[in-house]
Design a protein around this motif. Structure first.
Motif, PDB file in Angstrom:
ATOM      1  N   MET A   1       0.842  -1.194   0.000  1.00 37.26           N
ATOM      2  CA  MET A   1       0.000   0.000   0.000  1.00 37.26           C
ATOM      3  C   MET A   1       0.876   1.241   0.000  1.00 37.26           C
ATOM      4  N   SER A   2       0.347   2.317  -0.536  1.00 35.09           N
ATOM      5  CA  SER A   2       1.111   3.561  -0.611  1.00 35.09           C
ATOM      6  C   SER A   2       0.800   4.446   0.578  1.00 35.09           C
ATOM      7  N   VAL A   3       1.807   5.241   0.954  1.00 34.39           N
ATOM      8  CA  VAL A   3       1.650   6.143   2.094  1.00 34.39           C
ATOM      9  C   VAL A   3       1.883   7.553   1.612  1.00 34.39           C
ATOM     10  N   PRO A   4       1.050   8.511   1.964  1.00 30.38           N
ATOM     11  CA  PRO A   4       1.254   9.878   1.509  1.00 30.38           C
ATOM     12  C   PRO A   4       2.548  10.444   2.016  1.00 30.38           C
ATOM     13  N   ALA A   5       3.115  11.321   1.210  1.00 25.44           N
ATOM     14  CA  ALA A   5       4.386  11.922   1.595  1.00 25.44           C
ATOM     15  C   ALA A   5       4.193  12.863   2.757  1.00 25.44           C
ATOM     16  N   VAL A   6       5.339  13.217   3.382  1.00 23.41           N
ATOM     17  CA  VAL A   6       5.300  14.154   4.497  1.00 23.41           C
ATOM     18  C   VAL A   6       4.863  15.518   3.989  1.00 23.41           C
ATOM     19  N   GLN A   7       3.909  16.105   4.637  1.00 17.37           N
ATOM     20  CA  GLN A   7       3.370  17.383   4.195  1.00 17.37           C
ATOM     21  C   GLN A   7       4.146  18.532   4.839  1.00 17.37           C
ATOM     22  N   PRO A   8       4.286  19.650   4.116  1.00 13.96           N
ATOM     23  CA  PRO A   8       4.947  20.792   4.701  1.00 13.96           C
ATOM     24  C   PRO A   8       4.226  21.252   5.948  1.00 13.96           C
ATOM     25  N   GLY A   9       4.973  21.763   6.893  1.00 16.74           N
ATOM     26  CA  GLY A   9       4.397  22.256   8.140  1.00 16.74           C
ATOM     27  C   GLY A   9       4.987  23.595   8.483  1.00 16.74           C
ATOM     28  N   ASN A  10       4.428  24.209   9.525  1.00  8.44           N
ATOM     29  CA  ASN A  10       4.985  25.482   9.951  1.00  8.44           C
ATOM     30  C   ASN A  10       6.101  25.226  10.958  1.00  8.44           C
ATOM     31  N   PRO A  11       6.858  26.266  11.354  1.00  5.47           N
ATOM     32  CA  PRO A  11       7.975  26.062  12.269  1.00  5.47           C
ATOM     33  C   PRO A  11       7.573  25.401  13.574  1.00  5.47           C
ATOM     34  N   GLN A  12       6.375  25.768  14.114  1.00  3.67           N
ATOM     35  CA  GLN A  12       5.944  25.142  15.357  1.00  3.67           C
ATOM     36  C   GLN A  12       5.753  23.634  15.179  1.00  3.67           C
ATOM     37  N   GLU A  13       5.188  23.237  14.025  1.00  2.08           N
ATOM     38  CA  GLU A  13       4.978  21.811  13.785  1.00  2.08           C
ATOM     39  C   GLU A  13       6.306  21.086  13.617  1.00  2.08           C
ATOM     40  N   ASP A  14       7.283  21.762  12.991  1.00  2.00           N
ATOM     41  CA  ASP A  14       8.601  21.154  12.849  1.00  2.00           C
ATOM     42  C   ASP A  14       9.230  20.896  14.217  1.00  2.00           C
ATOM     43  N   ALA A 200      12.097  -4.780  12.470  1.00  2.00           N
ATOM     44  CA  ALA A 200      11.912  -3.601  11.621  1.00  2.00           C
ATOM     45  C   ALA A 200      11.089  -3.904  10.377  1.00  2.00           C
ATOM     46  N   LEU A 201      11.216  -5.123   9.840  1.00  2.00           N
ATOM     47  CA  LEU A 201      10.530  -5.451   8.589  1.00  2.00           C
ATOM     48  C   LEU A 201       9.011  -5.500   8.745  1.00  2.00           C
ATOM     49  N   TRP A 202       8.525  -5.951   9.890  1.00  2.76           N
ATOM     50  CA  TRP A 202       7.069  -6.090  10.066  1.00  2.76           C
ATOM     51  C   TRP A 202       6.347  -4.751   9.889  1.00  2.76           C
ATOM     52  N   PRO A 203       6.711  -3.688  10.628  1.00  4.19           N
ATOM     53  CA  PRO A 203       6.017  -2.404  10.390  1.00  4.19           C
ATOM     54  C   PRO A 203       6.366  -1.794   9.034  1.00  4.19           C
ATOM     55  N   PHE A 204       7.559  -2.105   8.509  1.00  4.30           N
ATOM     56  CA  PHE A 204       7.923  -1.568   7.192  1.00  4.30           C
ATOM     57  C   PHE A 204       6.956  -2.045   6.121  1.00  4.30           C
ATOM     58  N   LEU A 210       4.474  -3.998  -0.551  1.00  2.00           N
ATOM     59  CA  LEU A 210       5.446  -4.560  -1.473  1.00  2.00           C
ATOM     60  C   LEU A 210       5.577  -3.653  -2.700  1.00  2.00           C
ATOM     61  N   PRO A 211       6.718  -3.717  -3.378  1.00  2.00           N
ATOM     62  CA  PRO A 211       6.858  -2.892  -4.597  1.00  2.00           C
ATOM     63  C   PRO A 211       5.883  -3.355  -5.678  1.00  2.00           C
ATOM     64  N   SER A 212       5.494  -2.431  -6.534  1.00  2.00           N
ATOM     65  CA  SER A 212       4.557  -2.729  -7.606  1.00  2.00           C
ATOM     66  C   SER A 212       5.178  -2.305  -8.933  1.00  2.00           C
ATOM     67  N   GLY A 213       5.276  -3.251  -9.859  1.00  4.24           N
ATOM     68  CA  GLY A 213       5.890  -2.950 -11.145  1.00  4.24           C
ATOM     69  C   GLY A 213       7.359  -2.639 -11.038  1.00  4.24           C
ATOM     70  N   TRP A 214       7.967  -3.107  -9.977  1.00  4.56           N
ATOM     71  CA  TRP A 214       9.389  -2.805  -9.751  1.00  4.56           C
ATOM     72  C   TRP A 214      10.269  -3.853 -10.406  1.00  4.56           C
ATOM     73  N   ARG A 215      11.338  -3.401 -10.988  1.00  7.03           N
ATOM     74  CA  ARG A 215      12.360  -4.307 -11.507  1.00  7.03           C
ATOM     75  C   ARG A 215      13.695  -3.582 -11.432  1.00  7.03           C
ATOM     76  N   PRO A 216      14.782  -4.314 -11.353  1.00  8.30           N
ATOM     77  CA  PRO A 216      16.097  -3.665 -11.276  1.00  8.30           C
ATOM     78  C   PRO A 216      16.358  -2.795 -12.501  1.00  8.30           C
ATOM     79  N   ARG A 217      16.873  -1.601 -12.247  1.00  9.89           N
ATOM     80  CA  ARG A 217      17.216  -0.670 -13.331  1.00  9.89           C
ATOM     81  C   ARG A 217      18.710  -0.356 -13.228  1.00  9.89           C
ATOM     82  N   PRO A 218      19.541  -1.142 -13.899  1.00 12.19           N
ATOM     83  CA  PRO A 218      20.993  -1.016 -13.703  1.00 12.19           C
ATOM     84  C   PRO A 218      21.518   0.396 -13.887  1.00 12.19           C
ATOM     85  N   ARG A 219      21.087   1.102 -14.931  1.00 13.29           N
ATOM     86  CA  ARG A 219      21.620   2.446 -15.164  1.00 13.29           C
ATOM     87  C   ARG A 219      21.184   3.420 -14.081  1.00 13.29           C
TER      88      ARG A 219
END
Length: 515
Positions: A1-14, A200-204, A210-219
């Motif tokens: 499953m995908s997780v939303p990226a970290v959203q910008p916050g104000n200095p107090q939230e940081d 660590a792997l269980w919560p990860f 799991l990756p979706s449509g992932w394959r090694p990209r040597p370059r």
């Protein structure tokens, strides 16, 4: 499953995010303390200084190699995830996992065939050689924990590093002494690394899936590896400054002296964990502010966290250093000679705080210049340490002086790095970077007096009552005279949007540097 990226916050939230991460990992520090002491007691009393010294020499090579094989993902992963918000996060993480796995397996093969760097004394068993298998486990754990930290999940790091790993090695070291007394430490360590990885792997997988449509990209992976080399080198060098002394001691001193020094280092490294308490949260906050070109906020966060770390480490250093003989005596009477080394190592952790928090920003804004300073730091440490070894030999001093000399070399090297990196970051951001406050002196003075009085007590009372009294005295003064409103957020569980948290004066808002 995908997780939303970290959203910008104000200095107090940081600041709130930094404080929350610090509180969580400070609890982890207490757990590490509770688990580390039984291991040192078991290792010192059952296995002895000589076996502990051989184990420490192998550990240095294994963990340094693992840090290099992780390719700087401990801090670089946050930047890659921030720069590619549209790509599936699991795919990006698995790019790093694949590279780390390949590099680790190559390292395992090399050290299996050439074990001499791990065992400079030439003494090891067939089971001891299996410790090389910890390299991929350690490297992958670093990457998985970095991925969780990007989501502000510090709890996983606490569980893996502060609960599972230390308690596994403590319990197994005691149990395996009855079965394989010569190799029990190595096998217990190997088991602890993979126990931490599984934790660590269980919560990860729950967070990223799991990756979706992932394959090694040597370059693409080759470009990523090349870009990651400065980060990987900086991580390895920063870590190596805490282990180079053990490696050099292994070349110049007997295994027993290395064992005594290792115990002193393990006690002294307890406050070092406070720095890593903030690193997982500081990285994402800095990368987001860099993207927004909010350089004043970066300076403010670096100064804020730098003071928190320095204040906490100074208090712990006083509490462990003043009753140092009693602390080292817990491990065994043969370890009391390492008290001088313990004092210097605790001082090194205090002076290193400025360098660590400055580097947290420098690796993103001046990674190559930061790398040059890091290389110069470890080079200076090597020269000073070897010089100390030669001086002790020529003056025909006891072996324990070599341990103290190595620790003093670390103090001088890290102190120099702190000054240089703070100045460098200040110039890059055009802000004042300063973690120092005179309240540190005001708090240390009465704590030293209390500690001196505690050393007059019997050893058991010195430990049972002296350490808490030193911490309470120091803590009350630093809270009363050193902490302002912006500092006390560290001890709040929540920070509401309406709270008015003043910015520390060390990071003024004048001027903005060139991007």
């Amino acid at each position: 499953m995908s997780v939303p990226a970290v959203q910008p916050g104000n200095p107090q939230e940081d600041i709130a995010a930094l404080a929350k991460g610090g509180r969580t990992n400070f609890f982890g520090f207490l757990l590490r303390l509770a688990a580390r002491l039984p291991f040192l007691f078991i290792a010192g009393r059952l296995y002895g200084a000589e076996s502990l010294g051989r184990f420490a020499s192998a550990l240095v090579v294994v963990e340094l190699t693992a840090m290099i094989c992780s390719m700087g993902e401990k801090r670089g992963l946050a930047q890659r995830l921030s720069e590619a918000p549209d790509e599936r996060p699991a795919n990006l993480v698995f790019d790093g996992i694949l590279i780390a796995t390949l590099a680790s397996l190559a390292a395992v093969a090399f050290f299996w065939l050439v074990p001499a760097p791990m065992f400079p004394s030439g003494e090891y068993t067939a089971l001891d050689r299996l410790i090389v298998l910890a390299i991929p486990g350690y490297a992958l754990t670093e990457i998985v924990l970095a991925a969780q930290a990007y989501r502000f999940d510090v709890g996983t790091t606490v569980r893996a590093r502060a609960v599972v790993e230390p308690w596994t090695i403590s319990i197994l070291a005691g149990a395996l002494w009855f079965v394989i007394p010569r190799s029990g430490l190595s096998m217990a360590y190997l088991a602890s690394i993979y126990a931490g990885l599984l934790t660590a792997l269980w919560p990860f997988f729950r967070t990223y899936g799991l990756p979706s449509g992932w394959r090694p990209r040597p370059r693409a992976m080759a470009r990523f590896t090349w870009r990651a080399l400065p980060l990987a080198s900086a991580d390895a060098i920063e870590w190596g400054t805490r282990r180079l002394d053990i490696f050099i001691l292994g070349l110049f001193a007997a295994p027993a002296a290395v064992g005594v020094y290792y115990v002193a280092q393990q006690v002294a490294s307890l406050p070092q964990k406070l720095k890593t308490s903030f690193e997982p949260i500081l990285g994402p906050v800095i990368t987001r502010n860099l993207k927004e070109k909010n350089f004043a906020a970066i300076a403010r966060q670096v100064c804020q966290v730098g003071f928190w770390i320095t204040a906490a480490q100074a208090g712990i250093a006083l509490a462990l250093g003043i009753p140092g003989e009693a602390v080292m005596g817990l491990v065994g009477p043969n370890f009391v000679g390492g008290t001088g080394a313990l004092a210097f190592l605790l001082a090194a952790e205090v002076v290193a705080a400025a360098a660590v928090v400055a580097e947290a920003a420098l690796i993103y804004v001046a990674r190559f210049r930061n790398l040059i300073v890091s290389v110069a730091t470890i080079g200076l440490q090597a020269v000073l340490t070897i010089g100390a070894m030669i001086a002790v030999d020529r003056l025909d001093l006891p072996e324990t002086y070599k341990a103290a000399g190595a620790a003093l070399a670390l103090v001088l090297a890290l102190g120099t790095a702190s000054i240089v990196k703070s100045i460098m970051l200040g110039r890059m951001l055009r802000q004042r970077i300063n973690n120092w406050r005179w309240a540190l002196v005001y708090a240390a003075a009465p704590a030293i007096v209390v500690g001196w009085l505690a050393t007059r007590l019997p050893e058991w009372a010195e430990l049972a009552f002296g350490i808490p009294l030193i911490l309470l005295t120091y803590g009350w003064v630093i809270w009363r005279y050193g902490f302002g409103p912006e500092d006390r957020v560290l001890f709040r569980r929540n920070l509401e949007h309406g709270d008015n948290v003043a910015a520390p004066p060390a990071a003024s808002l004048e001027g903005e540097p060139r991007p």
